[in-house]
Scaffold this active site. Structure first.
Site, PDB file in Angstrom:
ATOM      1  N   PRO A  46     -11.486   1.990   5.626  1.00  0.00           N
ATOM      2  CA  PRO A  46     -10.983   3.349   5.410  1.00  0.00           C
ATOM      3  C   PRO A  46      -9.462   3.425   5.335  1.00  0.00           C
ATOM      4  CG  PRO A  46     -12.784   3.376   6.990  1.00  0.00           C
ATOM      5  CD  PRO A  46     -12.490   1.931   6.713  1.00  0.00           C
ATOM      6  N   SER A  47      -8.759   2.631   6.156  1.00  0.00           N
ATOM      7  CA  SER A  47      -7.296   2.683   6.103  1.00  0.00           C
ATOM      8  C   SER A  47      -6.770   2.167   4.767  1.00  0.00           C
ATOM      9  CB  SER A  47      -6.686   1.885   7.255  1.00  0.00           C
ATOM     10  OG  SER A  47      -7.035   0.525   7.176  1.00  0.00           O
TER      11      SER A  47
ATOM     12  N   ARG B  64       5.856  -5.640   2.452  1.00  0.00           N
ATOM     13  CA  ARG B  64       5.124  -5.648   3.726  1.00  0.00           C
ATOM     14  C   ARG B  64       5.989  -6.262   4.832  1.00  0.00           C
ATOM     15  NH1 ARG B  64       2.401  -2.874   1.300  1.00  0.00           N
ATOM     16  NH2 ARG B  64       0.141  -2.848   0.970  1.00  0.00           N
TER      17      ARG B  64
ATOM     18  N   LYS C 246       2.591  -9.762  12.129  1.00  0.00           N
ATOM     19  CA  LYS C 246       1.374 -10.565  12.061  1.00  0.00           C
ATOM     20  C   LYS C 246       1.685 -12.055  12.191  1.00  0.00           C
ATOM     21  CE  LYS C 246      -1.794  -7.433  11.820  1.00  0.00           C
ATOM     22  NZ  LYS C 246      -2.781  -7.270  12.913  1.00  0.00           N
TER      23      LYS C 246
ATOM     24  N   TYR D 131       4.926  -5.483   8.633  1.00  0.00           N
ATOM     25  CA  TYR D 131       3.574  -6.011   8.843  1.00  0.00           C
ATOM     26  C   TYR D 131       3.589  -7.537   8.889  1.00  0.00           C
ATOM     27  CZ  TYR D 131      -1.461  -6.616   8.049  1.00  0.00           C
ATOM     28  OH  TYR D 131      -2.779  -6.970   8.161  1.00  0.00           O
TER      29      TYR D 131
END
Length: 241
Positions: free
Chosen positions: A183-184, A144, A151, A147
């Site tokens: 949903p993602s 990740r 973040k 990301y």
């Protein structure tokens, strides 16, 4: 229950998942909700709900953000929820991937906060809630890279806004979820097959994924928490214990 009657809340990425749950949760407090998303078909599921107005918004477009904010005489609460998750390590992530994560996960928040802050400062009241993650400066998560980097930047952004505008009674806090059933996430689990789904569940000490509604409840709390600012609020089912 938090009472936000008379307040106007702007939410990004409200078409599905946490953003959609937040729009419904904020409306239940009596607030007027402006639910935005780039996907108008997803926003359509909120159309007609009491207290919710929908508007298409591309958070990467400076002019679009300015037009929306200029059209609203008062935005009291901003929930910066738009973001993207990329797979990959430093060595197998390219610059395009990192650049897009930076634009959507960080600069979009800067863009919208910059647009709404002057009004909050003038009224000497306002709340900004930014979506971060435990995958940030809090915890390294394999695969990740983009990301986690972006973040972590959201936490720095949150603390910077909080420090600069606390004397104007503008609060800024971040939400740091663990793994949330959205949903993602389901799309990513489907792509990874049953092994990936099992791995995601196995790393949850509480034995299940979080729900969008649980994260939305925290967003509502922080919007009404008038003595809380500059904090990163972990909601991860014990993942960082």
């Amino acid at each position: 229950m938090t009472d936000l009657t008379g307040r106007t809340v702007l939410i990004t990425a409200a078409g599905q998942g946490i953003g959609r749950a937040a729009a419904i949760a904020f409306a239940a407090t009596g607030a007027r909700v402006i639910a935005t998303d780039i996907a108008e078909d997803k926003l359509a599921t909120l159309a007609g709900m009491a207290g919710i107005t929908t508007a298409r918004l591309n958070v990467l477009d400076d002019a679009a953000v300015e037009r929306l904010v200029d059209a609203e005489p008062q935005i009291d609460i901003l929930f910066n929820c738009a973001g993207v998750v990329h797979d990959g390590t430093l060595l197998n992530s390219d610059d395009d991937q990192l650049d897009f994560a930076w634009e959507l996960n960080v600069k979009a928040m800067v863009r919208i906060a910059r647009a709404v802050l002057p009004g909050m400062i003038e009224r000497r009241d306002g709340a900004i809630v930014n979506m971060s993650s435990v995958a940030s400066s809090m915890k390294g998560v394999p695969n990740r890279f983009a990301y986690t980097v972006t973040k972590a930047a959201v936490l720095g952004l949150t603390k910077s806004i909080a420090a600069d505008y606390v004397t104007h009674n503008v609060r800024c806090n971040a939400i740091c979820p663990g793994t949330v059933d959205t949903p993602s996430l389901q799309d990513r689990l489907t792509e990874g097959g049953e092994d990936r789904r099992a791995a995601f569940l196995a790393r949850q000490p509480i034995g299940r994924l979080g729900t969008a509604e649980e994260i939305a409840d925290l967003a509502v709390y922080l919007a009404g928490a008038t003595y809380t600012t500059g904090q990163a609020h972990v909601i991860d089912g014990g993942w960082t214990l």
